[in-house]
Motif scaffolding. Structure first.
Motif, short mmCIF file in Angstrom:
data_model
loop_
_atom_site.label_atom_id
_atom_site.label_comp_id
_atom_site.label_asym_id
_atom_site.label_seq_id
_atom_site.Cartn_x
_atom_site.Cartn_y
_atom_site.Cartn_z
N TYR A 871 -5.51 3.75 13.49
CA TYR A 871 -6.70 3.68 12.49
C TYR A 871 -5.97 3.01 11.15
O TYR A 871 -4.78 3.17 10.87
CB TYR A 871 -7.05 5.00 12.06
N ARG A 872 -6.56 2.31 10.48
CA ARG A 872 -6.32 1.35 9.34
C ARG A 872 -5.80 2.39 8.09
O ARG A 872 -6.81 3.22 7.75
CB ARG A 872 -7.23 0.43 8.90
N GLU A 873 -4.55 2.35 7.64
CA GLU A 873 -4.24 3.03 6.66
C GLU A 873 -4.21 2.13 5.43
O GLU A 873 -4.50 2.83 4.37
CB GLU A 873 -3.07 3.91 6.84
N SER A 874 -3.55 1.02 5.30
CA SER A 874 -3.39 0.13 4.30
C SER A 874 -3.47 -1.35 5.00
O SER A 874 -3.13 -1.44 6.12
CB SER A 874 -2.21 0.48 3.51
N VAL A 875 -3.53 -2.28 4.09
CA VAL A 875 -3.07 -3.73 4.48
C VAL A 875 -2.16 -4.28 3.38
O VAL A 875 -2.36 -4.26 2.34
CB VAL A 875 -4.55 -4.34 4.49
N LEU A 876 -1.27 -4.72 4.09
CA LEU A 876 -0.01 -5.50 3.37
C LEU A 876 -0.27 -7.13 3.43
O LEU A 876 -0.73 -7.53 4.31
CB LEU A 876 1.25 -4.79 3.50
N ARG A 877 0.72 -7.88 2.66
CA ARG A 877 0.72 -9.24 2.70
C ARG A 877 2.09 -9.55 3.12
O ARG A 877 2.91 -9.36 2.26
CB ARG A 877 -0.06 -10.10 1.57
N MET A 878 2.24 -10.13 4.39
CA MET A 878 3.60 -10.53 4.59
C MET A 878 4.04 -12.05 4.61
O MET A 878 2.80 -12.83 5.14
CB MET A 878 4.04 -9.91 5.92
N GLU A 879 5.17 -12.48 4.76
CA GLU A 879 5.41 -13.86 4.71
C GLU A 879 4.98 -14.34 6.35
O GLU A 879 5.31 -13.60 7.19
CB GLU A 879 6.87 -14.22 4.54
N THR A 880 4.62 -15.65 6.50
CA THR A 880 4.14 -15.92 7.64
C THR A 880 5.56 -16.02 8.58
O THR A 880 5.32 -15.98 9.90
CB THR A 880 3.55 -17.35 7.63
N ARG A 881 6.63 -16.23 8.30
CA ARG A 881 7.63 -16.35 9.15
C ARG A 881 7.86 -15.26 10.13
O ARG A 881 8.82 -14.99 10.86
CB ARG A 881 8.87 -16.69 8.25
N VAL A 882 7.37 -13.97 9.68
CA VAL A 882 7.75 -13.00 10.46
C VAL A 882 6.87 -13.01 11.82
O VAL A 882 7.31 -12.14 12.77
CB VAL A 882 6.95 -11.36 9.63
N LEU A 883 5.86 -13.78 11.90
CA LEU A 883 5.22 -13.99 13.23
C LEU A 883 6.39 -14.48 14.20
O LEU A 883 6.40 -14.24 15.51
CB LEU A 883 4.15 -14.99 13.07
N GLU A 884 7.46 -15.09 13.98
CA GLU A 884 8.53 -15.67 14.86
C GLU A 884 9.18 -14.56 15.41
O GLU A 884 9.83 -14.70 16.56
CB GLU A 884 9.48 -16.78 13.97
N LYS A 885 9.30 -13.41 14.91
CA LYS A 885 9.84 -12.28 15.51
C LYS A 885 9.16 -11.27 15.84
O LYS A 885 9.79 -10.07 16.00
CB LYS A 885 10.92 -11.90 14.38
#
Length: 908
Positions: A871-885
């Motif tokens: 269930y959705r509790e919150s939404v954050l904005r992360m840097e795109t480079r986290v997709l690589e890991k």
């Protein structure tokens, strides 16, 4: 000297309160006073904390004058026992604690002169920024739990000074602590338990079964089991009210013991040694030798000081697998129940109405000759299948014409006949007479949009409200009432292109109807004309809207009208919207409002509207699923999804596939493996440090066997002993050099804790000492703050920067009840950023479902193991480079809002 507010007109001089002769003690600028961290007034129940607006530099001309620009005080009530206990205590000179007058705060500039200070100032709370500005570290001090302090003996109750650092393992013996053989060994039970004592069954990704009553759990990435959720919390939360359904533990220092011991001489020292005073150097000297001896001991113990690389250098995955069936899958092959497959059949559009009301003697346009309702197939059989039929569509609302009143129904039929004869047509359509079959009634309702599209003309019948004695309402007033209904709104949009809309008012001259150009209808009939006009222009062909814009604007208009419309089923909003779209799934009365909309979205190409919707953070947490006002003021079409909705589930859930995900660790921090630059000095330091036991052992061995004529062995033994001694004496500096410096890469982790800590404390807990490695996320959450620094964007401490965030953090501890939102902090060791956010529960999974504005939308989710739903509790904005890991997560069940279940106080 008094700790209270001075009653004298002139301030007193600054002296250590335990000085034997205060009159002869002189102030020394090297003591480095900072903006006052004010102590509680022993005569008051209020503790005021002041935060400086900007760093305060030392003035070269007046080193003994400190400029401060405090903000408004933040009043925090403290227990009575706190003030009574501390009223008699006096700080010592050795602790650098002084006094300043609090009579009228904020004080004028000259009152901050050290000679006029008269209340306590603790310089242990000082720090230096990159510009060598002396600043006070942000401090929050919350009240203790009143229940914990009300029955405490004042003479034995522990002192609660304002402090930045967490209490160490003293929390291990907390009065509410429970103990376990597994980590964490000391924790508090959940303050509230779920009332329903139903036994649930859970099947994990490894096919293991767990049975138990409902509680808060998470999927452990180490073994895939569903384990009890334990959340590390700051002292203020840990000592605060028991208002959670999850277990709590205290924040631990997980850094290497070698690094921690090496930091003993440098604790509470300015980072820049050039700023050290004589007392600072003396303190380092006193601590140096004990530190060297301690390091010699701890370095002989086996320990992984640098952490380990795990998951090939990626975040911890989400060990989730969905085992259930959807209520409606995107692919029909996944629907195995025949009833569901039947409901998935999309009925064909009708080309003509099933029934029409035909006029008697349609050529007579002056006299009412009556009408008759005929099945269109029968009429075409009599007059020929290729006969063209033009008819008028008559719209009305049940608020103005009661279907149970014969008088109202006769009035409607009269208006229909007059409007049809005036238009020169032979038939009209009205739901009163043209939907007679009970079995086809449900489908006929949702075919009205096709009937409107095929009409030649469009007319509206209005009148006063039912039961209104006065029947002299104007046409425009009656039309406004008609325009507030949800089902009438799409009928006007689909009215014939470029034609006028005729409005007939009951009780007025029916021979002279109000004629309105369709393009101007929105301004006359609808309160939301600026939005509705865009849709009107779209259907008139003067403005092109995308599929996504069409659905969003239509939902906005329909939501405004659903409150005043009679409810037929939960999915009325979506069924009204369905008339504007091409594909219309069959109506299912068991659908909720969200399920009906989700099925409609799956059936139509709506530009991944649902996928975009789950990436949004609504401004109103109590709003329903259709809220599309994002906390960052972003439009839905600005979000680009990276996952797909694979089906619709029960309980207002959907199945998501292809999202990137990572597990958030709440029970404790962990040692973070990192890579720094391998310089020759760091390499030599590492060899010297690790070789100290060898140098020392060889020196002792050679010296002991050199008795006699082996003078060369003695020389070598002495050399080894000297080398070992020098290395031991330099060991604190060598350790700091090896493990200090900038980091080139780190093992990705997502750590969370409940409450607020400043960056230096977080770095100390993870890495052993602060070196400006972590930074606040400038745009990560609605609580993030940033400012310009020499043209560069820098994230700032939200608590130290914004009074509103400080108050929010305080309320989340002192005045918070379950399930009100609480304040949590997320630490990302990949991007080395820290983000504060609000949520009702601690999210255990971060799902990256889309991108927006050059950043990824990370949907933070809690886990309901009883239904295998995130269930959705919150939404954050992360840097795109986290997709690589991050690795992708398989098909998972997702809900926008978790239902609040009944809870009760836990019986201990």
């Amino acid at each position: 000297m008094s700790h209270g507010r001075s009653n004298q007109s002139s301030p007193q001089s600054l002296v250590p309160e335990n000085s034997p002769n205060p009159s002869h003690t002189q102030y020394r600028p090297s003591d480095q006073l900072a903006p006052p961290h004010l102590a509680p007034d022993p005569t008051s129940q209020t503790h005021k904390i002041y935060q400086p607006r900007r760093p305060v530099p030392w003035d070269a001309q007046e080193r003994d004058v400190l400029e401060a620009a405090p903000q408004e005080p933040w009043d925090i009530p403290l227990p009575t026992s706190y003030n009574q206990q501390n009223a008699h205590q006096r700080p010592s000179f050795e602790s650098h604690t002084y006094s300043i007058d609090l009579g009228n705060y904020p004080p004028p500039r000259d009152s901050l002169h050290p000679s006029k200070m008269n209340s306590r100032v603790d310089i242990s709370q000082l720090a230096y920024d990159d510009d060598r500005m002396l600043i006070r570290k942000p401090v929050l001090d919350y009240p203790q739990n009143p229940q914990a302090t009300s029955n405490t003996n004042h003479s034995t109750s522990p002192k609660q000074p304002l402090q930045r650092l967490q209490k160490l393992h003293r929390n291990f013996f907390h009065p509410r602590a429970k103990y376990s053989w597994t980590s964490p060994n000391s924790y508090q039970l959940a303050g509230r338990s779920y009332t329903a004592r139903i036994h649930w069954r859970h099947r994990d990704a490894m096919r293991r079964i767990w049975n138990g009553t409902e509680d808060d759990r998470f999927l452990n990435p180490d073994d895939g089991r569903v384990n009890a959720l334990v959340v590390q919390s700051t002292n203020h939360v840990y000592d605060g009210p028991t208002n959670s359904t999850w277990r709590r533990t205290y924040v631990r220092n997980v850094s290497s013991i070698i690094v921690r011991v090496a930091q003993w001489p440098f604790q509470k020292m300015p980072r820049d040694s050039k700023q050290w005073s004589r007392e600072n150097w003396t303190n380092v000297g006193l601590w140096w030798l004990p530190t060297c001896i301690s390091l010699l001991i701890v370095m002989s113990l086996p320990e992984d000081a640098g952490g380990q690389i795990r998951n090939n250098g990626w975040y911890d995955p989400v060990p989730y697998k969905h085992w259930g069936y959807p209520k409606a899958a995107r692919n029909f092959c996944e629907d195995i129940r025949p009833k569901i497959i039947a409901n998935r059949i999309i009925p064909d559009r009708i080309l003509r109405p099933r029934y029409l009301c035909f006029l008697e003697h349609p050529d007579d346009t002056t006299t009412l000759r009556g009408v008759k309702t005929v099945l269109l197939e029968t009429w075409l059989a009599e007059h020929g299948a290729d006969t063209e039929i033009n008819y008028l569509f008559l719209s009305y609302t049940g608020l103005q014409f009661d279907k149970t009143s014969p008088e109202d129904m006769d009035a409607l039929r009269e208006i229909g006949e007059i409007a049809t004869r005036n238009a020169g047509l032979q038939a009209y359509w009205i739901d009163l007479d043209c939907m007679p079959d009970e079995k086809e009634l449900e489908d006929d309702v949702h075919r009205i949009s096709d009937v409107v599209r095929g009409a030649h003309s469009f007319a509206i019948a209005v009148g006063p409200l039912m039961g209104d004695v006065e029947e002299d309402g104007s046409t425009h007033e009656c039309l406004k009432i008609w325009g507030e209904r949800m089902w009438t709104w799409p009928e006007v949009l689909l009215a014939p292109l470029g034609s006028d809309i005729l409005v007939y008012t009951r009780g007025l001259d029916l021979g002279r109807p109000l004629r309105i150009d369709k393009r101007n209808f929105a301004a006359l009939a609808w309160d939301d004309a600026p939005v509705a006009r865009q849709l009107m222009d779209h259907y008139e062909g003067t403005l092109g809207l995308s599929r996504l814009e069409l659905v969003i604007l239509a939902l906005q208009c329909l939501k405004k009208r659903i409150g005043g419309t009679k409810k037929y089923c939960d999915g009325d909003l979506s069924y009204a919207l369905m008339g504007l779209l091409r594909q219309r799934p069959k109506v299912d009365k068991t659908d909720s409002a969200f399920q009906a909309f989700a099925r409609l979205s799956l059936a139509n190409d709506s530009d991944m509207l649902l996928e975009r919707l789950i990436c949004m953070l609504p401004q109103d947490r109590e709003g329903d699923w259709s809220a599309m006002d994002d906390a960052w003021q972003v439009k839905l079409w600005d979000i680009y999804p990276s996952c797909q909705i694979a089906g619709v589930g029960d309980d207002d859930t959907v199945l998501i596939d292809g999202a990137f995900g990572a597990t958030i660790h709440w029970d404790s921090f962990a040692k973070v493996a990192f890579t720094n630059r391998e310089t020759w000095t760091r390499l030599i330091s590492r060899y010297l440090l690790r070789g100290t036991p060898l140098w020392f052992a060889n020196g002792v061995l050679l010296t002991s066997i050199s008795k006699g004529n082996a003078s060369s062995l003695l020389a070598f033994g002495v050399i080894f002993l000297i080398l070992a001694l020098i290395t031991i004496l330099l060991s604190p500096a060598l350790v700091n050099h090896i493990y200090g410096g900038k980091l080139w890469s780190t093992q990705p982790w997502l750590f969370g804790f409940e409450g607020y800590l400043d960056l230096e404390t977080i770095e100390t807990k993870i890495f052993g000492f602060p070196q400006n490695r972590l930074s606040w996320s400038p745009f990560g959450s609605p609580l993030s703050r940033h400012e310009e620094n020499r043209g560069e964007c820098e994230g700032r401490d939200p608590v130290a920067t914004d009074q509103e965030v400080r108050n929010l953090t305080h309320r989340a501890v002192a005045d918070n009840e379950f399930p009100e939102p609480k304040v949590f902090t997320l630490v990302d060791t990949n991007t080395m950023t820290v983000t504060m956010f609000e949520a009702e529960r601690p999210p255990v999974v971060a799902l990256l479902c889309g991108s927006e504005g050059g950043m990824q939308r990370a949907v933070l989710c809690s886990y309901d193991w009883t239904s295998q739903t995130l269930y959705r509790e919150s939404v954050l904005r992360m840097e795109t480079r986290v997709l690589e890991k991050m690795s992708r997560v398989g098909k998972l069940r997702f809900g926008l809002k978790r239902a609040v279940r009944d809870t009760s106080l836990t019986e201990v």
